[in-house]
Enzyme design. Structure first.
Site, mmCIF file in Angstrom:
data_model
loop_
_atom_site.group_PDB
_atom_site.id
_atom_site.type_symbol
_atom_site.label_atom_id
_atom_site.label_comp_id
_atom_site.label_asym_id
_atom_site.label_seq_id
_atom_site.Cartn_x
_atom_site.Cartn_y
_atom_site.Cartn_z
ATOM 1 N N ARG A 175 0.849 -1.203 0.000
ATOM 2 C CA ARG A 175 0.000 0.000 0.000
ATOM 3 C C ARG A 175 0.883 1.250 0.000
ATOM 4 N NH1 ARG A 175 -0.353 -1.666 5.619
ATOM 5 N NH2 ARG A 175 0.718 -0.033 6.802
ATOM 6 N N ALA B 182 16.572 6.318 12.485
ATOM 7 C CA ALA B 182 16.555 5.246 11.479
ATOM 8 C C ALA B 182 16.709 5.831 10.075
ATOM 9 C CB ALA B 182 15.252 4.456 11.584
ATOM 10 N N TYR C 143 12.478 7.374 14.673
ATOM 11 C CA TYR C 143 12.268 7.383 13.217
ATOM 12 C C TYR C 143 13.347 8.224 12.526
ATOM 13 C CZ TYR C 143 9.470 8.023 8.874
ATOM 14 O OH TYR C 143 9.016 8.048 7.577
ATOM 15 N N SER D 298 13.469 9.972 4.632
ATOM 16 C CA SER D 298 12.484 11.019 4.968
ATOM 17 C C SER D 298 13.260 12.311 5.202
ATOM 18 C CB SER D 298 11.743 10.634 6.248
ATOM 19 O OG SER D 298 11.049 11.750 6.762
ATOM 20 N N SER E 275 4.020 -7.430 5.727
ATOM 21 C CA SER E 275 4.089 -8.331 6.895
ATOM 22 C C SER E 275 2.733 -8.758 7.444
ATOM 23 C CB SER E 275 4.899 -7.675 8.013
ATOM 24 O OG SER E 275 4.189 -6.600 8.566
ATOM 25 N N ILE F 89 3.511 12.841 2.791
ATOM 26 C CA ILE F 89 2.844 12.197 1.655
ATOM 27 C C ILE F 89 1.543 11.574 2.152
ATOM 28 C CG2 ILE F 89 3.148 10.486 -0.198
ATOM 29 C CD1 ILE F 89 5.301 12.746 -0.175
ATOM 30 N N ASP G 280 7.907 -10.900 6.750
ATOM 31 C CA ASP G 280 8.197 -9.858 7.738
ATOM 32 C C ASP G 280 9.679 -9.523 7.667
ATOM 33 O OD1 ASP G 280 8.709 -8.322 9.985
ATOM 34 O OD2 ASP G 280 7.210 -9.370 11.187
#
Ligand code: NAP
Length: 250
Positions: free
Chosen positions: A17, A161, A158, A145, A39, A191, A66
């Site tokens: 998705r 990462a 986040y 990001s 997953s 987004i 996963d």
């Protein structure tokens, strides 16, 4: 590129998705045979991705793997390679958020985000390097990001990462450049996907006021850049971070 003309093989992580689905669709539209993972035990999103691609005459196949399970990830790449004999493009897209201010952030929140967003990319990238080296051609694209560049309150896990993903991908770019394998990063802003659906109206309005283009991005804004980076035309671009954020981060 058409299917009869030796189609390229692409693997997209988290293709069921959102941004991943759009990347699967775009690469398949471009004639690639695309394999993706996800997953959750409910495969309805994955089946929708597959139906969308097939409707337009493309090929993709989804697998419930996963990214946290190292043996399953290795078996997934092995089986794709056995079926196809090659892997040309890897898009490290799978990602999650588990937000919270640092004093309240549990170790579980920290570990989950680092493991899916960063360790997952390590496992998948390692799995494609040998076939890419043999082919002397490869494209590795990470979906990071802008938060990995600027940081963001409430997202220290986040941001860490996503910043790690940038350093990781640049290092792969340096190790692999002489083999005609490129590695680049796309850094999206905000987004419209399930990941950002949780923002309430006030948060959305505050956000939009900070975006020079005054709109959130679409998954297609991201997949268009991935399509270019995965093409022959992008062969002299490596180790770069391309922000796709409507000017939010400059
Ligand atoms: P999304 O709609 O939540 O989709 C995430 C995808 O990753 C899904 O296919 C999901 O499938 C998969 N995934 C999650 N955990 C997984 C795991 N353990 N193993 C395998 N697959 C897993 O997210 P999105 O907004 O499209 O984001 C895609 C990427 O873009 C992420 O890396 C995200 O950090 C990055 N990004 C998004 C935005 C944004 O505004 N949306 C902004 C910047 C960067 P399952 O749920 O079935 O596992």
């Amino acid at each position: 590129m058409t299917e009869t003309n030796n189609p390229k093989i692409a693997i997209v992580t988290g293709g069921s998705r959102g941004i991943g689905r759009s990347i699967v669709q775009t690469l398949a539209d471009n004639g690639m045979r695309v394999y993706f993972n996800y997953s959750s035990p409910d495969d309805s999103d994955a089946r929708q991705t597959q139906a969308d691609v097939e409707k337009k005459g493309g090929f993709c196949q989804g697998f419930q793997v996963d990214i946290l399970k190292q043996d399953d990830v290795q078996a997934f790449f092995k089986s794709v390679l056995k079926q196809t004999g090659a892997i040309h493009v890897l898009v490290n897209n799978a990602g999650i958020t588990r937000d919270g201010l640092l004093p309240m952030m549990s170790e579980k929140q920290w570990d989950q985000v680092i493991d899916v967003n960063l360790r997952g990319a390590y496992l998948c990238t390692k799995a494609v390097l040998k076939p890419m080296i043999r082919q002397r051609w490869g494209r590795i694209i990470a979906i990071s990001s802008i938060v990995g560049i600027s940081g963001n309150a409430g997202q220290s896990n986040y941001a860490a990462a996503k910043a790690g993903l940038i350093g990781f991908t640049k290092s792969v770019a340096q190790e692999m450049a002489s083999r005609q394998i490129t590695a680049n990063v796309v850094a999206p802003g905000f987004i419209q996907t399930q990941m950002t659906d949780d923002l309430n109206n006030t948060q959305q309005e505050q956000l939009l006021s900070r975006i020079p283009m005054k709109r959130m991005g679409t998954p297609e804004d991201i997949s268009a850049v991935v399509r270019f980076l995965s093409s022959d035309d992008a062969g002299y671009i490596t180790g770069q971070v391309i922000r796709v954020c409507g000017g939010l981060s400059m």
